[in-house]
Design a protein around this motif. Structure first.
Motif, PDB file in Angstrom:
ATOM      1  N   SER A 102      49.776  31.593  42.409  1.00  0.00           N
ATOM      2  CA  SER A 102      48.858  32.722  42.237  1.00  0.00           C
ATOM      3  C   SER A 102      48.841  33.576  43.501  1.00  0.00           C
TER       4      SER A 102
ATOM      5  N   TYR B 259      42.672  42.211  43.218  1.00  0.00           N
ATOM      6  CA  TYR B 259      43.429  41.693  42.086  1.00  0.00           C
ATOM      7  C   TYR B 259      43.813  40.235  42.274  1.00  0.00           C
TER       8      TYR B 259
ATOM      9  N   ALA C 298      46.968  37.762  40.494  1.00  0.00           N
ATOM     10  CA  ALA C 298      48.137  37.660  39.625  1.00  0.00           C
ATOM     11  C   ALA C 298      48.540  36.200  39.583  1.00  0.00           C
TER      12      ALA C 298
ATOM     13  N   GLY D 229      48.061  36.067  34.066  1.00  0.00           N
ATOM     14  CA  GLY D 229      48.434  37.480  34.121  1.00  0.00           C
ATOM     15  C   GLY D 229      47.835  38.181  35.322  1.00  0.00           C
ATOM     16  N   PHE D 230      47.795  39.499  35.244  1.00  0.00           N
ATOM     17  CA  PHE D 230      47.287  40.345  36.323  1.00  0.00           C
ATOM     18  C   PHE D 230      45.896  40.831  35.948  1.00  0.00           C
TER      19      PHE D 230
END
Length: 82
Positions: free
Chosen positions: A14, A33, A35, A39-40
């Motif tokens: 991650s 964020y 990722a 997902g993102f």
């Protein structure tokens, strides 16, 4: 204009990070964020003229009023999305 970017991996694949900017009139955007296997996903905080609070996919926009200097430049709030 000032800009920044920070990113790191937690060792499990991650990646977490943030990036953003601030312009001379005081408009800013901050994106945080993650990722990874899910997902993102992003959380965007901004006071840019013309943006509105909303969510698109896995991105959430939290919007503050634009600074007075941006309004003096003739920028205006966008019409709501339908």
């Amino acid at each position: 204009m000032s800009q920044y970017r920070h990113e790191y991996s937690d060792g499990t694949g991650s990646v977490k990070g943030s990036y953003g900017f601030m312009d001379p009139p005081g408009q800013y955007r901050n994106v945080e964020y993650v990722a990874g296997v899910d997902g993102f996903k992003a959380a965007i905080t901004s006071n840019e003229a013309g943006l509105s609070k909303h969510a698109v996919g896995d991105a959430i926009y939290e919007i503050q009023p634009p600074p007075p200097a941006a309004m003096v430049q003739g920028l205006r709030k966008a019409a709501p999305l339908k």
